[in-house]
Write a protein that holds these residues in place. Structure first.
Motif, PDB file in Angstrom:
ATOM      1  N   ALA A   1       1.005  -1.098   0.038  1.00 44.87           N
ATOM      2  CA  ALA A   1       0.150  -0.053  -0.418  1.00 44.87           C
ATOM      3  C   ALA A   1       0.435   1.019   0.183  1.00 44.87           C
ATOM      4  CB  ALA A   1      -1.173   0.352   1.480  1.00 44.87           C
ATOM      5  N   ASP A   2       1.952   1.705   0.494  1.00 40.11           N
ATOM      6  CA  ASP A   2       2.730   2.208   0.760  1.00 40.11           C
ATOM      7  C   ASP A   2       3.413   2.545  -0.772  1.00 40.11           C
ATOM      8  OD1 ASP A   2       4.519   4.717   2.340  1.00 40.11           O
ATOM      9  OD2 ASP A   2       6.095   3.074   1.409  1.00 40.11           O
ATOM     10  N   ARG A   3       3.892   1.492  -0.681  1.00 38.54           N
ATOM     11  CA  ARG A   3       4.490   2.032  -2.762  1.00 38.54           C
ATOM     12  C   ARG A   3       3.018   2.696  -3.560  1.00 38.54           C
ATOM     13  NH1 ARG A   3       6.830  -3.415  -1.368  1.00 38.54           N
ATOM     14  NH2 ARG A   3       4.962  -4.405  -2.947  1.00 38.54           N
ATOM     15  N   TYR A   4       2.374   1.959  -2.886  1.00 36.81           N
ATOM     16  CA  TYR A   4       1.076   2.086  -4.293  1.00 36.81           C
ATOM     17  C   TYR A   4       0.786   3.560  -4.444  1.00 36.81           C
ATOM     18  CZ  TYR A   4      -3.925   2.011  -6.346  1.00 36.81           C
ATOM     19  OH  TYR A   4      -5.299   2.371  -7.255  1.00 36.81           O
ATOM     20  N   SER A   5       0.632   4.244  -2.659  1.00 33.36           N
ATOM     21  CA  SER A   5       0.343   5.925  -2.805  1.00 33.36           C
ATOM     22  C   SER A   5       1.454   6.224  -2.897  1.00 33.36           C
ATOM     23  CB  SER A   5       0.456   5.490  -0.729  1.00 33.36           C
ATOM     24  OG  SER A   5      -1.633   5.163  -0.204  1.00 33.36           O
ATOM     25  N   LYS A   6       2.534   6.117  -2.933  1.00 37.32           N
ATOM     26  CA  LYS A   6       3.397   6.831  -3.249  1.00 37.32           C
ATOM     27  C   LYS A   6       3.463   7.125  -4.912  1.00 37.32           C
ATOM     28  CE  LYS A   6       6.465   6.359   0.642  1.00 37.32           C
ATOM     29  NZ  LYS A   6       7.594   5.534   1.182  1.00 37.32           N
ATOM     30  N   ARG A   7       3.313   5.853  -5.683  1.00 35.63           N
ATOM     31  CA  ARG A   7       3.288   6.458  -7.284  1.00 35.63           C
ATOM     32  C   ARG A   7       2.600   6.349  -7.943  1.00 35.63           C
ATOM     33  NH1 ARG A   7       3.574   0.812 -11.461  1.00 35.63           N
ATOM     34  NH2 ARG A   7       4.015   1.920 -12.745  1.00 35.63           N
ATOM     35  N   LEU A   8       1.034   6.277  -7.513  1.00 32.86           N
ATOM     36  CA  LEU A   8      -0.413   6.743  -7.901  1.00 32.86           C
ATOM     37  C   LEU A   8      -0.915   8.080  -7.492  1.00 32.86           C
ATOM     38  CD1 LEU A   8      -2.168   3.251  -9.166  1.00 32.86           C
ATOM     39  CD2 LEU A   8      -0.451   4.498 -10.315  1.00 32.86           C
ATOM     40  N   GLY A   9      -0.101   8.974  -6.221  1.00 36.04           N
ATOM     41  CA  GLY A   9      -1.174   8.907  -5.051  1.00 36.04           C
ATOM     42  C   GLY A   9      -1.632   9.122  -4.607  1.00 36.04           C
ATOM     43  N   ARG A  10      -2.355   7.849  -4.270  1.00 34.72           N
ATOM     44  CA  ARG A  10      -3.906   7.836  -3.799  1.00 34.72           C
ATOM     45  C   ARG A  10      -3.551   6.036  -3.182  1.00 34.72           C
ATOM     46  NH1 ARG A  10      -5.010   6.205  -9.295  1.00 34.72           N
ATOM     47  NH2 ARG A  10      -5.578   4.299  -9.652  1.00 34.72           N
ATOM     48  N   ARG A  11      -4.803   6.433  -1.584  1.00 33.01           N
ATOM     49  CA  ARG A  11      -4.862   4.937  -1.210  1.00 33.01           C
ATOM     50  C   ARG A  11      -5.209   3.704  -1.435  1.00 33.01           C
ATOM     51  NH1 ARG A  11      -5.669   6.506   4.248  1.00 33.01           N
ATOM     52  NH2 ARG A  11      -7.065   4.397   4.862  1.00 33.01           N
ATOM     53  N   HIS A  12      -4.340   2.657  -1.358  1.00 34.33           N
ATOM     54  CA  HIS A  12      -4.822   0.989  -1.574  1.00 34.33           C
ATOM     55  C   HIS A  12      -5.890   0.855  -1.301  1.00 34.33           C
ATOM     56  CE1 HIS A  12      -4.249  -3.119  -2.430  1.00 34.33           C
ATOM     57  NE2 HIS A  12      -3.556  -3.092  -3.484  1.00 34.33           N
ATOM     58  N   THR A  13      -6.741  -0.156  -0.910  1.00 31.98           N
ATOM     59  CA  THR A  13      -7.485  -0.509  -0.824  1.00 31.98           C
ATOM     60  C   THR A  13      -6.962  -1.709   0.839  1.00 31.98           C
ATOM     61  OG1 THR A  13      -6.975  -2.717  -1.855  1.00 31.98           O
ATOM     62  CG2 THR A  13      -9.102  -1.788  -2.513  1.00 31.98           C
ATOM     63  N   PHE A  14      -6.027  -1.344   0.567  1.00 26.68           N
ATOM     64  CA  PHE A  14      -5.498  -1.897   2.428  1.00 26.68           C
ATOM     65  C   PHE A  14      -4.594  -0.808   3.251  1.00 26.68           C
ATOM     66  CE2 PHE A  14      -2.577  -5.657  -0.429  1.00 26.68           C
ATOM     67  CZ  PHE A  14      -4.081  -6.638  -0.215  1.00 26.68           C
ATOM     68  N   GLY A  15      -4.784   1.072   2.546  1.00 29.59           N
ATOM     69  CA  GLY A  15      -4.975   1.467   3.195  1.00 29.59           C
ATOM     70  C   GLY A  15      -3.431   2.912   2.276  1.00 29.59           C
ATOM     71  N   ALA A  16      -3.159   3.731   3.781  1.00 30.44           N
ATOM     72  CA  ALA A  16      -1.972   4.153   3.002  1.00 30.44           C
ATOM     73  C   ALA A  16      -0.865   3.781   3.451  1.00 30.44           C
ATOM     74  CB  ALA A  16      -2.372   5.791   3.883  1.00 30.44           C
ATOM     75  N   GLY A  17      -0.580   2.456   3.955  1.00 29.14           N
ATOM     76  CA  GLY A  17       0.642   2.373   3.773  1.00 29.14           C
ATOM     77  C   GLY A  17       1.468   2.156   4.573  1.00 29.14           C
ATOM     78  N   THR A  18       0.141   2.297   6.370  1.00 30.01           N
ATOM     79  CA  THR A  18       1.003   1.556   7.203  1.00 30.01           C
ATOM     80  C   THR A  18       0.725   0.040   8.399  1.00 30.01           C
ATOM     81  OG1 THR A  18      -1.166   2.558   8.768  1.00 30.01           O
ATOM     82  CG2 THR A  18       0.576   4.281   7.856  1.00 30.01           C
ATOM     83  N   LEU A  19       1.224   0.278   9.246  1.00 28.23           N
ATOM     84  CA  LEU A  19       0.992  -1.234   9.240  1.00 28.23           C
ATOM     85  C   LEU A  19      -0.234  -1.277  10.539  1.00 28.23           C
ATOM     86  CD1 LEU A  19       1.746  -3.571  10.248  1.00 28.23           C
ATOM     87  CD2 LEU A  19       3.525  -2.554  12.229  1.00 28.23           C
ATOM     88  N   ALA A  20      -1.058   0.422  11.005  1.00 24.48           N
ATOM     89  CA  ALA A  20      -2.132   0.350  11.616  1.00 24.48           C
ATOM     90  C   ALA A  20      -3.017   0.201  10.084  1.00 24.48           C
ATOM     91  CB  ALA A  20      -2.555   1.504  12.390  1.00 24.48           C
ATOM     92  N   ASP A  21      -3.255   0.640   9.362  1.00 18.41           N
ATOM     93  CA  ASP A  21      -4.081   0.426   8.201  1.00 18.41           C
ATOM     94  C   ASP A  21      -4.489  -1.016   7.659  1.00 18.41           C
ATOM     95  OD1 ASP A  21      -4.900   3.289   7.914  1.00 18.41           O
ATOM     96  OD2 ASP A  21      -3.275   3.513   6.440  1.00 18.41           O
ATOM     97  N   ALA A  22      -3.448  -1.206   7.818  1.00 18.99           N
ATOM     98  CA  ALA A  22      -3.061  -2.928   7.347  1.00 18.99           C
ATOM     99  C   ALA A  22      -3.585  -3.290   8.862  1.00 18.99           C
ATOM    100  CB  ALA A  22      -2.253  -3.639   7.219  1.00 18.99           C
TER     101      ALA A  22
END
Length: 92
Positions: free
Chosen positions: A34-55
């Motif tokens: 999710a972190d890689r996705y968010s950084k690359r595409l500038g939006r949240r993944h369905t897993f969240g924004a790339g934090t352990l808390a989101d997961a």
């Protein structure tokens, strides 16, 4: 980060002990993806924004026990071991 560790530890406590190490690895993998996705595409993944808390928030969690409770500390150790292994595997 302490909140992330607590939420992830409580997610581990919600599953039987033999399932905790695989779940810890899954949580870390989802957060990284999710972190890689968010950084690359500038939006949240369905897993969240790339934090352990989101997961962790995507899963059932045990209630917050006393931080010195044996099962909590064992689950936290499982999580920290998975984090350390991931960092070692990545080389840093």
């Amino acid at each position: 980060m302490p909140g992330d560790l607590d939420l992830a530890t409580r997610a581990l406590l919600a599953v039987p002990p033999p399932e905790r190490a695989p779940l810890a690895e899954t949580l870390l993998a989802e957060a990284a993806l999710a972190d890689r996705y968010s950084k690359r595409l500038g939006r949240r993944h369905t897993f969240g924004a790339g934090t352990l808390a989101d997961a962790a928030l995507r899963r059932p969690r045990a209630p917050g026990p006393a931080l010195d409770a044996g099962p909590y500390l064992a689950a936290l150790q499982t999580l920290l071991t998975a984090i350390a292994a991931r960092r070692t595997h990545r080389g840093g």
